[in-house]
Motif scaffolding. Structure first.
Motif, PDB file in Angstrom:
ATOM      1  N   ASP A 316      24.859  41.960  35.049  1.00 39.15           N
ATOM      2  CA  ASP A 316      25.966  41.228  35.681  1.00 39.15           C
ATOM      3  C   ASP A 316      26.727  40.371  34.672  1.00 39.15           C
ATOM      4  O   ASP A 316      27.944  40.195  34.793  1.00 39.15           O
ATOM      5  CB  ASP A 316      25.436  40.359  36.820  1.00 39.15           C
ATOM      6  N   ASN A 317      26.038  39.831  33.674  1.00 39.65           N
ATOM      7  CA  ASN A 317      26.730  39.119  32.594  1.00 39.65           C
ATOM      8  C   ASN A 317      27.711  40.052  31.884  1.00 39.65           C
ATOM      9  O   ASN A 317      28.858  39.683  31.609  1.00 39.65           O
ATOM     10  CB  ASN A 317      25.718  38.582  31.579  1.00 39.65           C
ATOM     11  N   ALA A 318      27.238  41.271  31.572  1.00 41.16           N
ATOM     12  CA  ALA A 318      28.088  42.236  30.864  1.00 41.16           C
ATOM     13  C   ALA A 318      29.280  42.650  31.715  1.00 41.16           C
ATOM     14  O   ALA A 318      30.429  42.711  31.236  1.00 41.16           O
ATOM     15  CB  ALA A 318      27.259  43.456  30.466  1.00 41.16           C
ATOM     16  N   VAL A 319      29.033  42.932  32.990  1.00 42.26           N
ATOM     17  CA  VAL A 319      30.108  43.364  33.884  1.00 42.26           C
ATOM     18  C   VAL A 319      31.169  42.279  34.010  1.00 42.26           C
ATOM     19  O   VAL A 319      32.379  42.551  33.933  1.00 42.26           O
ATOM     20  CB  VAL A 319      29.530  43.744  35.264  1.00 42.26           C
ATOM     21  N   LEU A 322      33.316  42.117  30.838  1.00 43.31           N
ATOM     22  CA  LEU A 322      34.213  43.254  30.687  1.00 43.31           C
ATOM     23  C   LEU A 322      35.355  43.229  31.696  1.00 43.31           C
ATOM     24  O   LEU A 322      36.420  43.803  31.451  1.00 43.31           O
ATOM     25  CB  LEU A 322      33.428  44.564  30.819  1.00 43.31           C
ATOM     26  N   ARG A 323      35.134  42.554  32.802  1.00 41.56           N
ATOM     27  CA  ARG A 323      36.202  42.406  33.801  1.00 41.56           C
ATOM     28  C   ARG A 323      37.069  41.178  33.541  1.00 41.56           C
ATOM     29  O   ARG A 323      38.011  40.912  34.289  1.00 41.56           O
ATOM     30  CB  ARG A 323      35.594  42.301  35.197  1.00 41.56           C
ATOM     31  N   GLY A 324      36.737  40.434  32.496  1.00 41.62           N
ATOM     32  CA  GLY A 324      37.502  39.243  32.181  1.00 41.62           C
ATOM     33  C   GLY A 324      37.226  38.076  33.098  1.00 41.62           C
ATOM     34  O   GLY A 324      38.038  37.140  33.192  1.00 41.62           O
ATOM     35  N   LYS A 325      36.074  38.083  33.747  1.00 47.76           N
ATOM     36  CA  LYS A 325      35.700  37.016  34.668  1.00 47.76           C
ATOM     37  C   LYS A 325      34.681  36.092  34.007  1.00 47.76           C
ATOM     38  O   LYS A 325      34.066  36.451  33.002  1.00 47.76           O
ATOM     39  CB  LYS A 325      35.130  37.615  35.954  1.00 47.76           C
ATOM     40  N   PRO A 326      34.479  34.895  34.570  1.00 50.88           N
ATOM     41  CA  PRO A 326      33.464  33.989  33.996  1.00 50.88           C
ATOM     42  C   PRO A 326      32.089  34.638  33.980  1.00 50.88           C
ATOM     43  O   PRO A 326      31.666  35.247  34.978  1.00 50.88           O
ATOM     44  CB  PRO A 326      33.499  32.773  34.942  1.00 50.88           C
ATOM     45  N   VAL A 327      31.386  34.512  32.877  1.00 46.44           N
ATOM     46  CA  VAL A 327      30.049  35.088  32.733  1.00 46.44           C
ATOM     47  C   VAL A 327      29.057  34.142  33.405  1.00 46.44           C
ATOM     48  O   VAL A 327      29.004  32.952  33.060  1.00 46.44           O
ATOM     49  CB  VAL A 327      29.714  35.294  31.245  1.00 46.44           C
ATOM     50  N   PRO A 328      28.264  34.625  34.367  1.00 45.81           N
ATOM     51  CA  PRO A 328      27.393  33.728  35.136  1.00 45.81           C
ATOM     52  C   PRO A 328      26.421  32.918  34.283  1.00 45.81           C
ATOM     53  O   PRO A 328      26.178  31.748  34.558  1.00 45.81           O
ATOM     54  CB  PRO A 328      26.637  34.687  36.065  1.00 45.81           C
ATOM     55  N   HIS A 329      25.852  33.564  33.266  1.00 47.14           N
ATOM     56  CA  HIS A 329      24.858  32.880  32.428  1.00 47.14           C
ATOM     57  C   HIS A 329      25.276  33.032  30.966  1.00 47.14           C
ATOM     58  O   HIS A 329      24.775  33.893  30.250  1.00 47.14           O
ATOM     59  CB  HIS A 329      23.462  33.452  32.682  1.00 47.14           C
ATOM     60  N   ARG A 330      26.185  32.176  30.582  1.00 43.83           N
ATOM     61  CA  ARG A 330      26.783  32.236  29.246  1.00 43.83           C
ATOM     62  C   ARG A 330      26.163  31.187  28.338  1.00 43.83           C
ATOM     63  O   ARG A 330      25.997  30.026  28.731  1.00 43.83           O
ATOM     64  CB  ARG A 330      28.289  32.024  29.339  1.00 43.83           C
ATOM     65  N   VAL A 331      25.809  31.604  27.125  1.00 42.18           N
ATOM     66  CA  VAL A 331      25.280  30.685  26.117  1.00 42.18           C
ATOM     67  C   VAL A 331      26.412  30.220  25.211  1.00 42.18           C
ATOM     68  O   VAL A 331      26.512  29.044  24.873  1.00 42.18           O
ATOM     69  CB  VAL A 331      24.176  31.366  25.279  1.00 42.18           C
ATOM     70  N   ALA A 332      27.224  31.167  24.779  1.00 42.70           N
ATOM     71  CA  ALA A 332      28.314  30.851  23.840  1.00 42.70           C
ATOM     72  C   ALA A 332      29.469  31.807  24.050  1.00 42.70           C
ATOM     73  O   ALA A 332      29.332  32.848  24.663  1.00 42.70           O
ATOM     74  CB  ALA A 332      27.810  30.944  22.404  1.00 42.70           C
TER      75      ALA A 332
END
Length: 332
Positions: A316-319, A322-332
């Protein structure tokens, strides 16, 4: 010429391919072998993808400048199938505007369970007990002869002092489990954590040196950084009580493994329970030879439910990226 938009470096539990296809991503490469890629193989796979946009990595996959060079300028995200990201050069990713994601929540409870398995196993000498019971039935005089008053007497856990080093999710979950043993809880972190100090945990914040001197059990939960590498070294091991037990479910290199072997050999500390190692998958031969260390093969998050949850988070982070949406669990 093959073109793969998404690379998964190792087979993951569940159905990551199905989840990605359901999200509309079909150009996938998933390592067909359940084996780690060498750095050379990893770069070759990435380079031959010709336009990779997302890489889902495991903790053994090193993501550095040469790997990012091989990926090219189209890479959007490295989604790590782990909570720790010490395998990823965060500064280099940030310089190239590559997002880094991880899977924090799924690993919390199972890793805390493993910390307690190690704590109890080391305290009650379970490693030695397994070896002993396997001698049953021998006819060479070395067989287990039944219960004996002085045999494998371990350490009582009830009412002792537990020192948590690293006040994150896993450290807190480990501390919560100590309530059933009526333990005094200390913690060390760079800043105060109200959730540790509030009821029912009621932990006291102390310095690292104070905690090591006071604790009966020391449980490590800090991420691996330049500052925490060999955080537990010979000098700090010497601060611990002779009857103290060290538990590590964080990263192996947080502990100076050679110094730990010497501390265990000389009984500077009583025992250790380890799920992680400084040079995985290699294990220091001294650890393998000692009776007073309880060893597990990096099982921290290894339940079916939690490993599949980690897969969903990583995908889900990758998806999202790639869709240009906020990454749910982003480190950097």
């Amino acid at each position: 010429m093959s073109t793969h938009e998404i690379i998964i470096t190792r087979p993951l539990p569940g159905d990551p391919a199905g989840r990605l296809r359901q999200a509309g991503f079909t150009r996938l490469w998933i390592n067909p072998a359940d084996e780690r890629l060498s750095p050379e193989q990893f770069r070759e796979v990435v380079n031959s993808a010709h336009g990779v946009r997302a890489i889902i990595t495991t903790p053994v996959d090193r993501v550095d400048g040469p790997l990012l060079d091989a990926a090219g300028g189209g890479l959007v995200i490295v989604s790590n199938y782990a909570v720790g990201v010490d395998n990823i050069d965060l500064a280099e990713c940030q310089r190239r505007s590559v997002i880094v994601g991880h899977t924090p929540d799924a690993v919390t409870e199972p890793t805390a369970d493993i910390a307690w398995l190690l704590l109890l196993g080391a305290a009650r000498r379970a490693w030695e007990g397994v070896d002993l019971i396997r001698t049953a039935g021998r006819t060479d005089g070395t067989a287990w002869k039944g219960v004996a008053p002085c045999e494998l007497n371990g350490t009582r856990v009830l009412g002792k002092t537990l020192f948590i080093v690293g006040a994150g999710r896993i450290g807190l979950a480990t501390a919560r489990r100590a309530l059933g043993w009526n333990m005094r809880i200390l913690y060390h972190a760079r800043s105060r954590h109200a959730e540790f100090e509030a009821s029912p945990v009621n932990a006291q914040r102390v310095t690292l040196e104070e905690g090591l001197q006071l604790a009966d059990f020391v449980s490590l939960h800090t991420p691996l950084t330049n500052e925490t590498r060999h955080l537990i070294n010979a000098q700090r091991l010497a601060l611990m009580k002779p009857e103290a037990i060290l538990i590590n479910t964080a990263r192996g290199a947080v502990v100076d493994e050679a110094a730990l072997v010497e501390a265990l050999r000389t009984r500077t500390i009583a025992a250790a329970g380890l799920d992680v190692y400084e040079h995985e998958p290699k294990v220091h031969p001294g650890l393998l030879a000692l009776p007073n260390v309880f060893l597990l093969p990096h099982l921290g998050s290894a339940t079916r439910e939690d490993r599949e949850w980690m897969m969903r988070l990583a995908v889900d982070n990758a998806v999202a990226a790639l869709r240009g949406k906020p990454v749910p669990h982003r480190v950097a």
